[in-house]
Design an enzyme around this catalytic site. Sequence first.
Site, PDB file in Angstrom:
ATOM      1  CG  ASP A   3     -15.415  -6.061  -4.625  1.00 54.54           C
ATOM      2  OD1 ASP A   3     -14.510  -5.914  -3.803  1.00 54.54           O
ATOM      3  OD2 ASP A   3     -16.579  -6.417  -4.309  1.00 54.54           O
ATOM      4  CG  HIS A  53     -10.771  -5.588  -4.261  1.00 53.94           C
ATOM      5  ND1 HIS A  53     -11.965  -5.569  -3.571  1.00 53.94           N
ATOM      6  CD2 HIS A  53      -9.860  -5.022  -3.445  1.00 53.94           C
ATOM      7  CE1 HIS A  53     -11.782  -4.999  -2.394  1.00 53.94           C
ATOM      8  NE2 HIS A  53     -10.516  -4.664  -2.287  1.00 53.94           N
ATOM      9  CG  ASP A 104      -4.155  -0.692  -3.586  1.00 55.05           C
ATOM     10  OD1 ASP A 104      -4.882  -1.576  -3.109  1.00 55.05           O
ATOM     11  OD2 ASP A 104      -4.598   0.380  -4.051  1.00 55.05           O
ATOM     12  CE  LYS A 148      -4.111  -1.923   0.366  1.00 59.02           C
ATOM     13  NZ  LYS A 148      -5.334  -1.568  -0.369  1.00 59.02           N
TER      14      LYS A 148
HETATM   15  C1  LIG Z   1      -9.929  -2.890   2.984  1.00 57.62           C
HETATM   16  C2  LIG Z   1     -10.520  -2.324   1.710  1.00 57.62           C
HETATM   17  O1  LIG Z   1     -11.306  -3.278   1.062  1.00 57.62           O
HETATM   18  C3  LIG Z   1      -9.419  -1.942   0.737  1.00 57.62           C
HETATM   19  O2  LIG Z   1      -8.459  -1.140   1.342  1.00 57.62           O
HETATM   20  C4  LIG Z   1      -8.699  -3.160   0.250  1.00 57.62           C
HETATM   21  C5  LIG Z   1      -7.983  -2.868  -1.024  1.00 57.62           C
HETATM   22  O3  LIG Z   1      -7.976  -1.786  -1.575  1.00 57.62           O
HETATM   23  C6  LIG Z   1      -7.276  -4.007  -1.618  1.00 57.62           C
HETATM   24  O4  LIG Z   1      -7.341  -5.082  -0.999  1.00 57.62           O
HETATM   25  O5  LIG Z   1      -6.687  -3.818  -2.684  1.00 57.62           O
END
Ligand SMILES: C[C@H](O)[C@@H](O)CC(=O)C(=O)O
Length: 303
Positions: free
Chosen positions: A167, A194, A89, A61
Site C-alpha cells: 500500500d 492495494h 477480499d 468483497k
Molecule cells: C476502502 C478501504 O481502503 C478498503 O476496504 C479497500 C480494500 O480493502 C481493497 O481495496 O482491497
Amino acid sequence: MPWVRHAAWDRKPWALLEEQMLTHGYPAYTTSCAWLGYPDDLLKQLCVAALQDGWTRFKVKVGADLQDDVRRCRLVRDMIGPEKTLMLDANQRWDVPEAVEWMSRLAEFKPLWIEEPTSPDDILGHAAISKALVPLGIGVATGEQCHNRVIFKQLLQANALQFLQIDSCRLGSVNENLSVLLMAKKFGIPVCPHAGGVGLCELVQHLIIFDYISVSASLRNRMCEYVDHLHEHFKYPVHIKQASYMPPKDAGYSTEMREDSVEKHNYPDGEVWKKLLAAQENEAFSPMTASSLPTTFSSWLVL
Ligand SMILES: C[C@H](O)[C@@H](O)CC(=O)C(=O)O
C-alpha cells in the site's frame, strides 16, 4: 537507480520494458463492481459495464454472510465466464478455521486469491490458511495494512502469502516500498498493490511500473488494483485504458489535489461540510445518503 536496472541482466532490455508500459500499460483489476452491500441488480449493472470497458479481472468483497457470498460470487462468475480472473477480499473478517471453511465453500468459483482472510497482524494465521488452501488452488493475498518491510519479510519467510499487496501510503515511504519490491523479487512472489482508497491508485501506479521495468520484468500473475471513485479530486488522475494503468506523463507523484476540491472539503466552512452539517441539524445525520456521496457513487446508488 541504474544499479537496479542492470542487476537483472537475465531479463528483457530495459528500453523494451519501458516501451511495453508506454504502449500497453500495467494490467489492472477492478474492485468497483462488488463492494459489500451492493444490491444484486447494481452488481450486475456494474459488471456488465466493466466487461464492456474491457475489464477481465474482478474482485468481490466477501465475509459478511456465506449464503450472500455464494449468491454474489455465482452471479459474478456467471457474468464474467470461466476464463476471466476472480479474486475475493474478506477484509480481515474471519479467524483461521473460519477462513478455511468459508473458502472451501467459495472454491467452486475458482478465485485466484482470498485477500486478508484474517487479521493482518496474524502472520502465522495467514501461513496456516495459505497451506490449507493449496489443495483448492487458491492463493492468499495480503499486505494493505503492513507498515514496514520487516512485516513483509516475515510474511514471505512464513510462506503466508502468494500475492504481496503493498500500500503506497501505509508502507512508510517510497524507499520502504522499494525494499519490499526487491524482497518480493527475491522470494518469487508477485506484487499486486492495494489501491482501494482515495489517491492510492494515483500513488501506486508509479511504484508498480517501476517494479516491472526495474525489478520484476514480469507481468505473470501481476495486476494492480483500481477503484473508480474520487479521482475527480486530483489534478493528474490515473489514466486507465483497456483495463490497464497507462504511465503518468506529468512530472511529480500524481497526488496534487484540485484547489476547488480542497476548498469544498475544508472543515467546517467548505461547501461539502456546510451541506452535511446542515443535514445533521435537520435530521438524524446519515453520512451515506446519496446526496452526500461523491457524484460517482450517487449516480450508481439504487435508492
Ligand atoms: C476502502 C478501504 O481502503 C478498503 O476496504 C479497500 C480494500 O480493502 C481493497 O481495496 O482491497
